[in-house]
Motif scaffolding. Sequence first.
Motif, PDB file in Angstrom:
ATOM      1  N   LEU A 133      95.351 -16.053  32.123  1.00 27.47           N
ATOM      2  CA  LEU A 133      94.215 -16.758  32.713  1.00 27.47           C
ATOM      3  C   LEU A 133      92.878 -16.123  32.348  1.00 27.47           C
ATOM      4  O   LEU A 133      91.850 -16.416  32.963  1.00 27.47           O
ATOM      5  CB  LEU A 133      94.370 -16.791  34.242  1.00 27.47           C
ATOM      6  N   GLN A 150      86.387 -16.150  38.610  1.00 29.39           N
ATOM      7  CA  GLN A 150      87.430 -15.156  38.359  1.00 29.39           C
ATOM      8  C   GLN A 150      88.335 -14.992  39.583  1.00 29.39           C
ATOM      9  O   GLN A 150      89.551 -14.872  39.463  1.00 29.39           O
ATOM     10  CB  GLN A 150      86.790 -13.826  37.972  1.00 29.39           C
ATOM     11  N   GLN A 152      88.978 -17.282  41.765  1.00 26.62           N
ATOM     12  CA  GLN A 152      89.830 -18.459  41.886  1.00 26.62           C
ATOM     13  C   GLN A 152      90.983 -18.394  40.887  1.00 26.62           C
ATOM     14  O   GLN A 152      92.105 -18.829  41.183  1.00 26.62           O
ATOM     15  CB  GLN A 152      88.995 -19.726  41.676  1.00 26.62           C
ATOM     16  N   ARG A 153      90.746 -17.809  39.720  1.00 25.44           N
ATOM     17  CA  ARG A 153      91.821 -17.655  38.756  1.00 25.44           C
ATOM     18  C   ARG A 153      92.849 -16.627  39.245  1.00 25.44           C
ATOM     19  O   ARG A 153      94.052 -16.770  38.986  1.00 25.44           O
ATOM     20  CB  ARG A 153      91.256 -17.255  37.390  1.00 25.44           C
ATOM     21  N   ILE A 156      94.968 -18.537  41.547  1.00 27.34           N
ATOM     22  CA  ILE A 156      95.941 -19.377  40.824  1.00 27.34           C
ATOM     23  C   ILE A 156      97.090 -18.516  40.301  1.00 27.34           C
ATOM     24  O   ILE A 156      98.258 -18.908  40.375  1.00 27.34           O
ATOM     25  CB  ILE A 156      95.233 -20.124  39.678  1.00 27.34           C
ATOM     26  N   SER A 180      82.632 -23.087  36.020  1.00 28.20           N
ATOM     27  CA  SER A 180      83.859 -22.512  36.590  1.00 28.20           C
ATOM     28  C   SER A 180      84.763 -23.611  37.129  1.00 28.20           C
ATOM     29  O   SER A 180      85.990 -23.536  37.014  1.00 28.20           O
ATOM     30  CB  SER A 180      83.502 -21.515  37.698  1.00 28.20           C
ATOM     31  N   GLU A 183      86.690 -25.114  34.320  1.00 28.50           N
ATOM     32  CA  GLU A 183      87.745 -24.208  33.850  1.00 28.50           C
ATOM     33  C   GLU A 183      88.951 -24.255  34.789  1.00 28.50           C
ATOM     34  O   GLU A 183      90.100 -24.267  34.344  1.00 28.50           O
ATOM     35  CB  GLU A 183      87.207 -22.780  33.763  1.00 28.50           C
ATOM     36  N   VAL A 184      88.693 -24.282  36.090  1.00 22.74           N
ATOM     37  CA  VAL A 184      89.788 -24.304  37.066  1.00 22.74           C
ATOM     38  C   VAL A 184      90.563 -25.606  36.949  1.00 22.74           C
ATOM     39  O   VAL A 184      91.802 -25.621  36.988  1.00 22.74           O
ATOM     40  CB  VAL A 184      89.248 -24.091  38.494  1.00 22.74           C
ATOM     41  N   LEU A 187      92.870 -25.571  34.047  1.00 20.49           N
ATOM     42  CA  LEU A 187      94.057 -24.768  34.362  1.00 20.49           C
ATOM     43  C   LEU A 187      95.069 -25.566  35.175  1.00 20.49           C
ATOM     44  O   LEU A 187      96.267 -25.547  34.896  1.00 20.49           O
ATOM     45  CB  LEU A 187      93.654 -23.500  35.129  1.00 20.49           C
TER      46      LEU A 187
END
Length: 652
Positions: A133, A150, A152-153, A156, A180, A183-184, A187
């Motif tokens: 990630l 970051q 939130q990643r 995940i 962001s 990006e989320v 993912l």
Amino acid sequence: MATPLLRLRNIRKQYSQGDAFLEVLKGVDVDIYAGEFVAIMGASGSGKSTLMNILGCLDRPSSGTYEFAGQEVSHLKDDELAWLRREAFGFVFQSYHLIAASNASENVEIPAVYAGLPAAKRRERAQQLLTRLGLGDRLYHTPSELSGGQQQRVSIARALMNGGSIILADEPTGALDSQSSQEVMVLLSELADEGHTVILITHDAQVAQHAERVIEFKDGMIINDTGHNKNKQTPLPPKLLNLKSAASSKSVSVLVESLEAISMALRSLKENWFRTVLTLLGIVIGVGSVVAMLAIGQGAKDDVLERFSSMGTNLLVVQPGADRFARRSADGGMTSLLPEDVPVLAQLANVKAAVPESTTGVTARAGGLDTTTRVNATSADYPMLRDWLPQEGVFFSHEDNDRYAAVAVIGQSVARELFPQGGPVGEFVLLNNIPFQILGVMSEQGATPWGQDADDIIFIPLSTGSLRVSGNRYVDRITVAVFDTASIEQTEEALRQALVQQHNGNEDFRVRNMASIVASATAANNTLTILLGSIAAISLLVGGIGVMNIMLVSVTERTREVGIRMATGARTRNILQQFLVEAVVVSILGGIIGVLGGLGVAALIGAWLMPVTFSIPIMVLAFACAAGTGLVFGFTPALKAARLDPVIALSS
């Protein structure tokens, strides 16, 4: 059509508000199939987050049925629900819900901790997920050192730690900037393409467009559903097909759970080190007090017993004076015991020796020095009776007594006063101006149990003392030594009868049994020791209450952390263990420091003030009491934490 992965029928959820009820969900019916990417969209307050909590087994509906892969969820127990959260679901929250004191890797590892994955394997998997990630260079950064995207990643990655068959994302982009957020969402789309079931909760129509299916929510009801893609089916992992069996299987040993709980407890205590020190202080003072007080009490007891033992515990002491037959001499002394009584007592069975004693205060002079001391006129058997031998020279003999010899044996205190240069043996000492030749110097004896200096004394033959020093033919006491202390009471009775007959039927004397006196002294000192120990135990009790207070504060402060752990699969016993182990670890550390501190204080007291006796059983007992204190006083806060509602805890 295949069985839905998640099936809700007539789901309702009510909250009480005083005397009224607020209905948040109003009969929700929905089927979600494995592998779907579903967006549940609605305005704030529409009930979509409550629905997510029910789907993720964080909350229970007020009524209705919820089936997971055809199995009724309402029949599952709390620990079985925890297993389902741990093995089937992965949560991604709007506010990330990361533990602030843990770094990124540790946050991702949490679900695997409760799944029983070995530390090395879960660390490796966490690093692989974070690297995938794009956080390979942020493995050991805490949440405060990461940006919102970051964090939130990391959230995940945590959701994927145990597989994450179903990803529940509650407003995952709500706190992120547009870059962001994009990006989320990318993912989450990738995870859906890989076969994960993704359920997205959002109020943003643009975010919902990433999903394959959109369910619109309003006022606790579904108002629109774009429908299921019947062509897309993803098989479930076998472990999720039989919840009861899988959830009830014990995959983690008690030892592994305990070691993990200890590790987490130490980490938590380290993070809150100042509060830990304050908590330790109460236990340290309590345990230290117990060790020091009992060492002092035991030392005093042993000292007294040693003094009594030095006098002899196999002795019967006969003294003149009974109320009906009391007679006094001109100098005020009691007149009932005579030297003629000694042979009568010496011939009794079980009697080892009978020694008369007559004590008089005198002024002793030698070499221009003088001192006031005591003269004990006695027999040659005195050293054997008291087990007290001369250090220099010899004691006088029976022949010296028979010929009224003017000889003396002096104590160490008298020797220091009159002969500071040493060498008193062979010299003369004047006792009331009568010269006595010194035959010997007794060994050091110390203080008597009643505090008198036993070495401040001069021994002379009884016959010489009666004739030339006191002028009194009566004796102050007759001390009888017995062979067998087990029969001392029978010997005492025989002695009493013999003396009554010797004194023409008069019991004008008293008999003291030294064994019974020692027993009484032992009992008194035991009582004193218990009293000192009880006073010290109060300190330990206060320390225990301090542990409970601090742990209650800790539970309150860490309510959200408890919610995070429950959401990631912690069982009730895991939470109970963690907080209970923290209390016990604090108490054990406090016990160790307290024992060492108590030993140090007692050693100082023993070096400067009074004798002390260290006892390993007492130290072990004090240490065990400290650990027990943590267990007892830590249980209530730990139970409070374990009984927290996951949803309420998360919203703390």
